[in-house]
Structure formats: C-alpha cells, structure tokens
Enzyme design. Structure first.
Site: not given
Length: 357
Positions: A41, A43-44, A92, A140, A174, A198
């Site tokens: 939806t 960007g890449i 997801l 995700t 990545s 975190y």
C-alpha cells in the site's frame, strides 16, 4: 571500500545490474503469472506491485486498510488500465487474520507463482504485543509471513507442477539483520516478559534476522519436498526520503546532499525484489541473500542451518492454535498443507510464459 565506491557509482555486478537499477529495468514480461505482495500500500511494496502489474502479472494486494489498498489499485490502473489487481484484507500481526486471508485466496481457485513477503514495521514507541502475545515487530515482520508462506506453499507447489513455471518466494529483509548479536530466542523471551528494556532497533534487527534464517530453512525444505519453488531473501537498500523538512544552513545542506547520494529512490529500492522475483537469471537459485540485484553475504549469524531449523521449530510452536498441546520434541508438521486441485480453467490461466521461470 571498493564495494562502497561501486554502490555510489551504481556499477553493475555479475547480474548486469547495480544499486542504481530500477524495478522497471530489471523486470521482464510476466503475463499470466499471479503474485501476492504484502505491504503493497506504500513505498517499495507499492512500486513492486505497480511494476509487476505493468509487466502483465495479476497482483493480489493484502492490506489492513482497504482504503489504502484501493488507492494503490487506482494508481496502478491509471498507469496501466488493463492491470488485474485484487485486494483482500490482511493484518499480518494477527495469526487469525493470516489464516482468514489464506483461506479467502485459496477459495478463489487462482494459481500462485510469486509470493513477496515485503511488509515491514518499525516501532518508534514502547513495547507492544500482538493479539497472540507476540512482540509486535516480530509478529508483523516475520511470524505473520512465516504462517502465510506455510499456508500458501502448497498452492505454489501445485501451480508449479501444473504449469512448469517455477514458483518464487521473496522475503524482504534488511542489512540491519546484522546489527543483532546474541540469542534471538532469549531476547524475545525476555523482552516480551518485560525483563529487559525494549529497544525498537534491536527488535527490528531480530525480526529481519529471522527473515534471513527463515529463507535458509524454507529453501532447504522446498528442495527436500521436491517442489519447483525457490526462496530467496533481499536487502532493498535505504530509501531516499525527506530527511529534514526545515533544513537550514550550509552545513545542514551539505550533510543532506552527502546522505542523499547514499540513499535510493523507491524505484531503485524495489529493483532487487523485482529482480529476484522475476528475472530469468535467478531461475533455480534458492536460499540466497541479494542486495543491489546481486548475490551478497548475510551476517554470520544468518548463515547457520542449525539456527534456521531452531527458528522454524519455535515458529511452529508460536503459530500453533493449541500451544498447550505442542510437543517441543516432536518433529515439525510437513511444509505443505493440502490444497484443492487446480481446475483446467485455472491451469490455463497460469500457462507459462517464455520469459517466466
């Protein structure tokens, strides 16, 4: 140093392409192929969907936001009026949503040649857990894709067997996967239970390391199962964005100029995904890591088959609908789930194209 210079110059590698190649430049004709692209939806992912649709592929866009997906479909059709673009709901981070999406897609009776697991999330806030109790970035970026791939692998294998067109799975990772050092399972256990602070960057790196390890184990299992389907992993590069809306001063302008030379445009960032998903030169190549449209080396932590198998086993336990019944010592379930046999009409729609492999 030489690698950095080649990157800046966009010098082509063994594939004939380099860091400055665009998605349109590396993508051949894909008529009669069907592709699912997560995270399409923006960007890449959106550029990947546009280019594949422009080259003739039927593109399925899973999306949490129906409006965003419909906007992308409208833009694709404005660029290519004959584009065949389907939109189906998917979150997801939710295992139930992944199962619902897979069931909906399989019920359509469509073939599946390309599965591009592109969607990614980077959390800028505090620790968040998915509805399944999994750290949200990991859920995700990795676990949802693990389950999605497992549910659709059977359809991909059946499509390849019926049409002779090799299926391809592309996991978008990545270079940040190399930033994590340690035991990823121990990290997830501790951070989920709030026993350690975190760190969003560490969580993202763990999820991307999992993408690479998943690719390694998946490729091995596909080969062992005799499926004519490959699995590879890609680093798209860092996309050129507007780094500073109100940059002011000579020094800031100079820094922005230098950084802009290191970053990619979205069409350039989508090139490696499209190359690995569609180019004939990647036929039969599986279990590899790509950057700038060429094979590259992942981090040492991402090369261990033992760790890849361990991730698979733990992932099986995490996606189990009845985790209390999971035997930690039992062999994992088979890779492929049963799928309905393709109809003659579906097989005809999936007929191989001479440029498709």
């Amino acid at each position: 140093m030489l690698q950095a210079v080649r990157y800046l110059l966009g010098s082509p590698g063994a594939s004939g392409f380099g860091s400055r190649s665009t998605a349109e430049e590396v993508t051949p004709d894909l008529a009669a192929l069907t592709a699912i692209i997560t995270g399409a939806t923006s960007g890449i992912g959106a550029e990947t969907a546009r280019v594949l649709a422009k080259r003739g592929a039927r593109v399925v866009i899973p999306a949490r936001s129906a409006k965003a997906a419909e906007d992308v479909r409208a833009r694709i059709r404005a660029d290519c009026p004959r584009a065949d673009v389907l939109v189906l709901p998917l979150d997801l981070s939710s295992l139930a949503s992944v199962r619902d999406f897979a069931a909906r897609f399989l019920d359509l009776g469509l073939p599946l040649h390309l599965l591009i697991n592109n969607a990614g999330k980077f959390s800028h806030g505090q620790l968040a857990l998915s509805e399944d109790g999994v750290e949200m970035t990991f859920a995700t970026n990795y676990l949802g894709h693990f389950l999605l791939t497992k549910l659709l692998a059977g359809r991909m294998a059946a499509t390849a067997a019926a049409t002779g067109v090799q299926g391809r799975i592309v996991n978008v990772s990545s270079s940040v996967h190399g930033w994590f050092a340690g035991d990823w399972a121990d990290y997830l256990h501790l951070v989920t239970r709030r026993k350690i602070p975190y760190d969003a960057t560490q969580a993202y790196a763990v999820s991307k390391l999992a993408n690479v390890l998943h690719t390694r184990e998946l490729a091995a299992r596909l080969q062992e199962a005799g499926a004519n389907v490959t699995a590879n992993c890609v680093h798209p590069g860092i996309v050129r964005t507007r780094l500073n809306r109100d940059r002011d001063g000579v020094l800031t302008d100079l820094v922005f100029l230098l950084l802009s030379k290191l970053l990619k445009t979205i069409p350039q960032a989508a090139a490696t995904t499209c190359y690995v998903a569609a180019h004939p030169r990647v036929a039969g190549v599986s279990g590899r890591y790509f950057a700038d449209c060429n094979e590259a080396l992942p981090s040492p932590a991402a090369t261990s088959r033992q760790e890849a198998a361990r991730l698979w086993h733990i992932s099986e336990a995490m996606i189990s609908q009845q985790p209390q019944d999971q035997d930690c010592c039992a062999p994992p379930p088979p890779l492929f789930l049963p799928v309905p046999a393709q109809t003659a009409e579906t097989a005809a729609a999936a007929s191989p194209h001479p440029n498709a492999t």
